[in-house]
Design a protein around this motif. Structure first.
Motif, PDB file in Angstrom:
ATOM      1  N   GLY A 139      36.593  41.990  46.363  1.00  0.00           N
ATOM      2  CA  GLY A 139      35.268  42.467  46.207  1.00  0.00           C
ATOM      3  C   GLY A 139      34.992  43.058  44.188  1.00  0.00           C
ATOM      4  O   GLY A 139      33.868  42.539  44.090  1.00  0.00           O
ATOM      5  N   SER A 140      35.543  43.627  44.212  1.00  0.00           N
ATOM      6  CA  SER A 140      35.514  44.188  42.531  1.00  0.00           C
ATOM      7  C   SER A 140      35.466  43.193  41.640  1.00  0.00           C
ATOM      8  O   SER A 140      35.215  43.768  40.850  1.00  0.00           O
ATOM      9  N   GLY A 141      36.202  42.645  42.209  1.00  0.00           N
ATOM     10  CA  GLY A 141      36.435  41.519  40.589  1.00  0.00           C
ATOM     11  C   GLY A 141      37.820  42.023  39.518  1.00  0.00           C
ATOM     12  O   GLY A 141      37.918  41.737  38.913  1.00  0.00           O
ATOM     13  N   ALA A 142      38.892  43.310  40.230  1.00  0.00           N
ATOM     14  CA  ALA A 142      40.029  43.823  39.616  1.00  0.00           C
ATOM     15  C   ALA A 142      41.166  42.527  39.719  1.00  0.00           C
ATOM     16  O   ALA A 142      41.087  41.895  40.546  1.00  0.00           O
ATOM     17  N   GLU A 143      41.805  42.594  38.369  1.00  0.00           N
ATOM     18  CA  GLU A 143      42.764  41.767  38.159  1.00  0.00           C
ATOM     19  C   GLU A 143      43.931  42.268  38.776  1.00  0.00           C
ATOM     20  O   GLU A 143      45.259  41.823  39.294  1.00  0.00           O
ATOM     21  N   GLY A 144      44.490  43.076  39.156  1.00  0.00           N
ATOM     22  CA  GLY A 144      45.344  44.312  39.709  1.00  0.00           C
ATOM     23  C   GLY A 144      45.261  45.654  40.004  1.00  0.00           C
ATOM     24  O   GLY A 144      43.921  46.011  39.679  1.00  0.00           O
TER      25      GLY A 144
END
Length: 747
Positions: free
Chosen positions: A462-467
């Motif tokens: 949901g946050s768009g974090a890549e990892g």
């Protein structure tokens, strides 16, 4: 043997109880009480001052002073002798009041003809409610017995004030606690804003019968209560495993204090003076808290704090008011507590809108869990649990470290506007979720998230974090009363990797010590824990635990690529020792026929300035390096991040700190070693943009910060900003914050 024959104080309390039971409003009761006390002590004056607000005392009733001064005479906390008593919580007994330091003559009261003065605080478990004063024309010091009698009367007045006995009539606006709008300035534990209703972790005990009817009956109740208390402590001790040394030590202290003859004798004397059993316990608790504030010795303060906790347990036994009061948790609950353990906070889970603690620290267990749950947290909000009641409206501003209890509508309206604006901004950021953090010149920054619980992982998508740039493995150790089993950890780590769904997870090995002490580890009582036996130092000195955790991580991977980093390395030799242990564990796992990762990345947390000057061989040996900004900044500036006086004194964008970061960036570039920045500053948009402009291409932050940081990077030109930063430094600027802020204002 305690003498239960009617003493002067018992006789006075009986008359006081009868007076309180009569009809009439609050002002009538106060007037009768001042007359009664003056008559009983054969003095010309008795006055009662109550707090109108947290900083202002008001004369609410008097026998002997000018009646027209009632509700007109006011003074600030600390002003005059009355204000001194209120501030210190200690009595003043003077035969010649005008000669006392700080004496202030109140002309409208007509008190100039009275020489002697005795003032005792009206307080309840450390909560300041007012001051009881007696005065006489003759110069004399009141005896210890008279002072004790006034102390007992003040105790009863405190309980009746708590119950609202003096509300009504001319006294309508004061004398009732838990009614005022109060703002508490604490410190930020976790950013964010929340509006809700108070939910007390441990509801306050209300003593409804401060005056004892029969001292023998009250003494028997006290004896039975202490027996039950000892029984419960013994049961808790018997249920603790051998390894829980810290918890056992606390309970052994409780057991010792519960058997204290002095503690019991003082409460028995209070019962003989006319108090009920629970009022006697609370009176001694008040005394312990007063001693706690004055005690210079940390060990003595800790023991007095234990006595305070023990008194609360005994009060709950005597009153039957346990933690489970039958009250229903309100909608949008905001949890209030003096302090709370990580396991207890996890039990509440995401149903909480916010958390406010009287104690705590930015690195405490509760703060770590609050960050993991994305719950706004304010710490160091002193005395808020005494002021609040379940269901009270409350606003929590984690960004500013401010709490508004029972706020005025204008404040609440402005606060709601702030929350609405933040929510609207988050909606805009959601549109960027699947887009890269690429600036207008084409340079891309990898944005990752910090985590520590399985509950964090839904935020990954949901946050768009890549990892996950940092997975804190210590939370599984902090929330248990014993060392977790290897199989338990392996299953947990495997679920984390499953939830990441192929995205990289950087696991940080156990970072305990300093302010993160596990329940089963003996406290070291170090003078400076932040720079003491912690993190990898513990792991290397106790290799069994570190080895077990490394085995669990490798088994969780089950052949998948693994990234493991070691925290708080001060010398390259510490990294080499930990890496060699990991290699040995991997080889042993392979010999036993278990699947080991084909790709194993081993990195270091750079949290001490010493590593900035490590040999080139160290940078070449690391598969990656993560700058631990929170610790690095406190050691670079010699400013303890738990100390509010210095924590915010130094700017992250100070040119000396940025120059140091550039040194690390350059050395990693030469060694071709990937570098990331992890810490609170990575999630602050201005700081994050500056780090990216300097050349750091991976930032790890809390999930809610990814949208704002990505939004700013995509609007900026990192190369242009770098030139602006360099020009400011060449011109002698000590901080680049003004020029970065100016650059953003013109985007």
């Amino acid at each position: 043997m305690v003498d239960y024959s009617d003493s002067d104080s018992r006789t006075l309390l009986k008359r006081l109880r009868d007076t309180l039971a009569t009809d009439g409003d609050g002002q009538d009761r106060l007037n009768r009480i001042t007359h009664l006390i003056a008559d009983s002590l054969d003095t010309q004056v008795c006055s009662i001052y109550l707090f109108r607000d947290p900083e202002t005392l008001e004369l609410c009733a008097t026998e002997g002073l000018n009646p027209e001064a009632v509700h007109r005479t006011r003074m600030r906390l600390g002003e005059g002798l009355v204000g001194r008593v209120a501030r210190s919580g200690q009595p003043i007994n003077s035969a010649d009041a005008p000669s006392e330091p700080g004496f202030r003559y109140m002309a409208e009261t007509g008190e100039e003809i009275y020489s002697s003065f005795v003032g005792v605080p009206i307080q309840r478990v450390g909560e300041k409610l007012g001051v009881l004063v007696v005065q006489s024309k003759e110069k004399r010091s009141f005896t210890d017995d008279e002072l004790y009698g006034l102390d007992v009367v003040a105790m009863v007045l405190a309980e009746m004030t708590e119950l609202g006995a003096f509300v009504g009539g001319e006294n309508a606006d004061i004398g009732a606690t838990h009614r005022f709008t109060v703002m508490f300035r604490g410190a930020t534990g976790q950013e964010g804003a929340a509006e809700g209703r108070v939910w007390l972790h441990e509801p306050r005990v209300v003593v409804t019968n401060p005056v004892g009817e029969d001292p023998e009956t009250e003494q028997a109740r006290l004896e039975d209560g202490i027996k039950e208390l000892r029984k419960r402590i013994d049961e808790m001790l018997s249920n603790i495993t051998v390894i829980d040394k810290d918890q056992r030590q606390v309970l052994e202290t409780f057991k010792m204090l519960a058997a204290s003859k002095g503690w019991k004798r003082r409460m028995s004397e209070d019962i003989a003076a006319g108090l009920s059993a629970e009022a006697a316990v609370e009176k001694e608790q008040n005394a312990a808290r007063a001693r706690m504030q004055l005690a210079p010795d940390p060990y003595l303060r800790e023991r007095l704090n234990d006595l305070d906790d023990l008194s609360n347990r005994l009060l709950r036994i005597l009153t039957g008011q346990g933690s489970d009061t039958g009250a229903e948790m309100p909608e949008n609950p905001v949890l209030l507590a003096r302090n709370i353990g990580p396991a207890e906070l996890l039990d509440y889970g995401r149903k909480l809108k916010g958390v406010v603690l009287e104690e705590g620290s930015v690195g405490s267990h509760a703060a770590i869990v609050a960050r993991a749950l994305s719950i706004p947290l304010v710490i160091h909000a002193g005395r808020i649990t005494a002021e609040a009641l379940n269901g009270d409206p409350i606003l929590v501003d984690g960004d500013q470290g401010v709490v508004h209890l029972r706020p005025e509508e204008s404040v609440a309206h402005a606060f709601r506007d702030k929350i609405a604006m933040q929510a609207e901004a988050q909606k805009r950021y959601a549109d960027l979720r699947d887009l890269p953090a690429t600036d207008i010149s084409g340079q891309t920054v990898s944005l990752l998230m910090n985590a520590g619980l399985m509950a964090d992982l839904p935020s990954l998508k949901g946050s768009g974090a890549e990892g996950v740039g940092l997975f804190r493995t210590e939370l599984q150790f902090l929330t248990r009363t014993r060392v977790p089993r290897r199989g338990e950890l392996a299953q947990l780590y495997a679920r984390v990797m499953d939830a990441a769904d192929g995205k990289r997870v950087y696991f940080r090995t156990l970072d305990i010590g300093s302010d993160k002490v596990v329940p089963y580890m003996k406290p070291q009582d170090e003078p400076n824990p932040a720079m003491g036996w912690r993190a990898l130092r513990v792991g290397l000195d106790k290799p069994g635990v570190l080895r077990m955790q490394l085995q669990a991580l490798l088994r969780a991977g089950n052949g998948r690529p693994m990234s493991i980093m070691f925290p708080f390395i001060a010398l390259p030799e510490e990294f080499y020792a930990a890496r060699d242990m990991l290699f040995r564990v991997r080889d042993r796992e392979a010999e036993m026929g278990r699947v080991v990762p084909e790709e194993l990345s081993i990195g270091a947390m750079l949290e001490t300035p010493s590593l900035g000057f490590a040999p080139d061989s160290f940078y070449n040996a690391c598969d990656f390096i993560s700058i631990g900004g929170n610790d690095l900044k406190q050691f670079f500036f010699a400013a303890d991040r738990e100390n509010e006086r210095v924590r915010k004194r130094y700017d992250t964008l100070d040119t000396s700190f940025l120059t140091f970061l550039e040194r690390i960036i350059a050395r990693c570039a030469v060694a071709n070693t990937p570098l990331s920045f992890c810490g609170e500053d990575a999630g602050r948009p201005i700081e994050a943009l500056t780090f990216a402009a300097l050349g750091i291409r991976a930032l790890s932050m809390r999930p809610a910060s990814i949208g704002p940081v990505k939004h700013l990077i995509r609007r900026s030109d990192l190369g242009e900003l770098r030139q602006i930063i360099q020009r400011a430094r060449n011109e002698g600027h000590t901080s680049v914050r003004p020029v970065v802020t100016s650059y953003l204002a013109h985007l």
